[in-house]
Each structure stands twice: as structure tokens, then as C-alpha cells.
Design an enzyme around this catalytic site. Structure first.
Site, PDB file in Angstrom:
ATOM      1  N   ASP A  66      14.789 -18.107 -44.063  1.00  0.00           N
ATOM      2  CA  ASP A  66      14.841 -19.219 -43.115  1.00  0.00           C
ATOM      3  C   ASP A  66      13.665 -19.098 -42.150  1.00  0.00           C
ATOM      4  OD1 ASP A  66      15.776 -16.955 -41.769  1.00  0.00           O
ATOM      5  OD2 ASP A  66      16.982 -18.138 -40.395  1.00  0.00           O
ATOM      6  N   GLU A  67      13.483 -20.090 -41.361  1.00  0.00           N
ATOM      7  CA  GLU A  67      12.470 -20.107 -40.317  1.00  0.00           C
ATOM      8  C   GLU A  67      11.051 -19.854 -40.837  1.00  0.00           C
ATOM      9  OE1 GLU A  67      13.672 -17.799 -36.922  1.00  0.00           O
ATOM     10  OE2 GLU A  67      15.680 -18.662 -36.952  1.00  0.00           O
ATOM     11  N   VAL A  68      10.790 -20.230 -42.074  1.00  0.00           N
ATOM     12  CA  VAL A  68       9.434 -20.175 -42.607  1.00  0.00           C
ATOM     13  C   VAL A  68       8.736 -21.461 -42.193  1.00  0.00           C
ATOM     14  CG1 VAL A  68       8.019 -20.068 -44.701  1.00  0.00           C
ATOM     15  CG2 VAL A  68      10.161 -18.770 -44.566  1.00  0.00           C
TER      16      VAL A  68
END
Length: 174
Positions: free
Chosen positions: A10-12
């Protein structure tokens, strides 16, 4: 040692990759889009993890972004699981899933009894075969709203409610 490992995903910031000239050059040289680059990275990571005998778990963001993940990976459904039918869609395509969307301990507006209303195998419009792809769930306590002075007050008894649901199913709460 545990056979499971959560590899994130996540949070890429794909937009960030588009602003890097070195990454852009590498992508052009390999004829990859940003999503294909993410898939390239994740597949290498997963291959390494599985080679070590571990079963990878990743956040649903990867499949949401269109990354083609191997079916051996377990997808952690952390977004609004009832609204977008993520669990139905993922299990329909053969992924095993775990649920965390409804059990965020840092959501301080939820009391322990709220956690009883969620059951990972109670998926709307799912077949029995799809329900077999639901391995369970977990609760998460993120550090933005907790420190040593309030950790136990934030975690208990809400985490024990999640444990009871995962062990026994969702009881009727009055």
C-alpha cells in the site's frame, strides 16, 4: 519462525515514479508502464519471499491498481469491504483473503461492541466456494494515535472482541 509474512504494497506513490527521470528512463528501456513496473517489483519480491518458504500477504491496493498477483498470495482487504465488494471480487477470481477493514483499533469512534458486527465469512452475494477463500482476519493498531501512555486503553477490550469474532463468529449483540 512463522510461515506467513505481510509484504505491504500500500501507499506506493505511482505519481512519484512518473516524476523521476531515472525511473522513467528505466521504464522506457524495459517498455513498462507504471503499473507494470509495480508488478515487476512485487513479483520479484514475492518470488524471493516464497523461495524462503514464506506465504506472502499483501494489501488489496496491489490488485486495486491492476497488478496481476499470483494466486499463492493472500490479499488483506482493508478498505470498505461491504461497499466495493472487494472480498467477493477477489474470492471469485481465486484469491485467498483476510479481512482487516472493519477492525482498525485506531478508529477511536468505535467501541468494542462495534467489532462484533463484522464477520469475514459473512460476505454478501458470495458462494460457499468463495467463502472457503476467506482465511480469517486481523485487527490493526496504527501508531498515529497511540503511545505508551494510552496503548492498552486503545487496544483492549476491542482486540479481544475481534479475537472472539474470528474464533467463534459474530454473536448477536444487544
Amino acid at each position: 519462525t512463522d510461515s506467513w509474512i505481510h509484504v505491504g504494497g500500500d501507499e506506493v506513490s505511482l505519481e512519484c515514479w512518473n516524476t523521476s527521470s531515472s525511473i522513467q528512463q528505466w521504464m522506457q528501456h524495459h517498455n513498462l508502464t507504471v503499473v507494470e513496473l509495480l508488478e515487476f517489483f512485487e513479483r520479484r519480491l514475492l518470488k524471493s519471499v516464497m523461495k524462503k518458504g514464506r506465504r506472502p500477504i499483501a494489501w488489496q491496493d496491489l490488485t486495486d491498481a491492476g497488478v496481476n498477483m499470483p494466486k499463492e498470495i493472500v490479499i488483506d482487504v482493508w478498505k470498505d469491504w461491504l461497499r466495493d465488494d472487494a472480498m467477493v471480487n477477489l474470492t471469485k477470481t481465486g484469491y485467498n483473503v483476510i479481512l482487516s477493514a472493519c477492525w482498525y483499533l485506531d478508529h477511536l469512534n468505535q467501541n468494542w461492541w462495534n467489532f462484533y458486527t463484522c464477520n469475514p465469512v459473512d460476505i454478501r452475494n458470495a458462494t460457499l466456494a468463495q467463502q472457503r477463500h476467506v482465511l480469517g482476519g486481523h485487527c490493526s493498531m496504527w501508531g498515529e494515535r497511540v503511545d505508551l501512555t494510552n496503548f492498552f486503553l486503545r487496544v483492549w477490550p476491542r482486540a479481544s472482541s475481534v479475537a472472539e469474532v474470528l474464533w467463534s463468529g459474530s454473536p448477536t449483540v444487544n
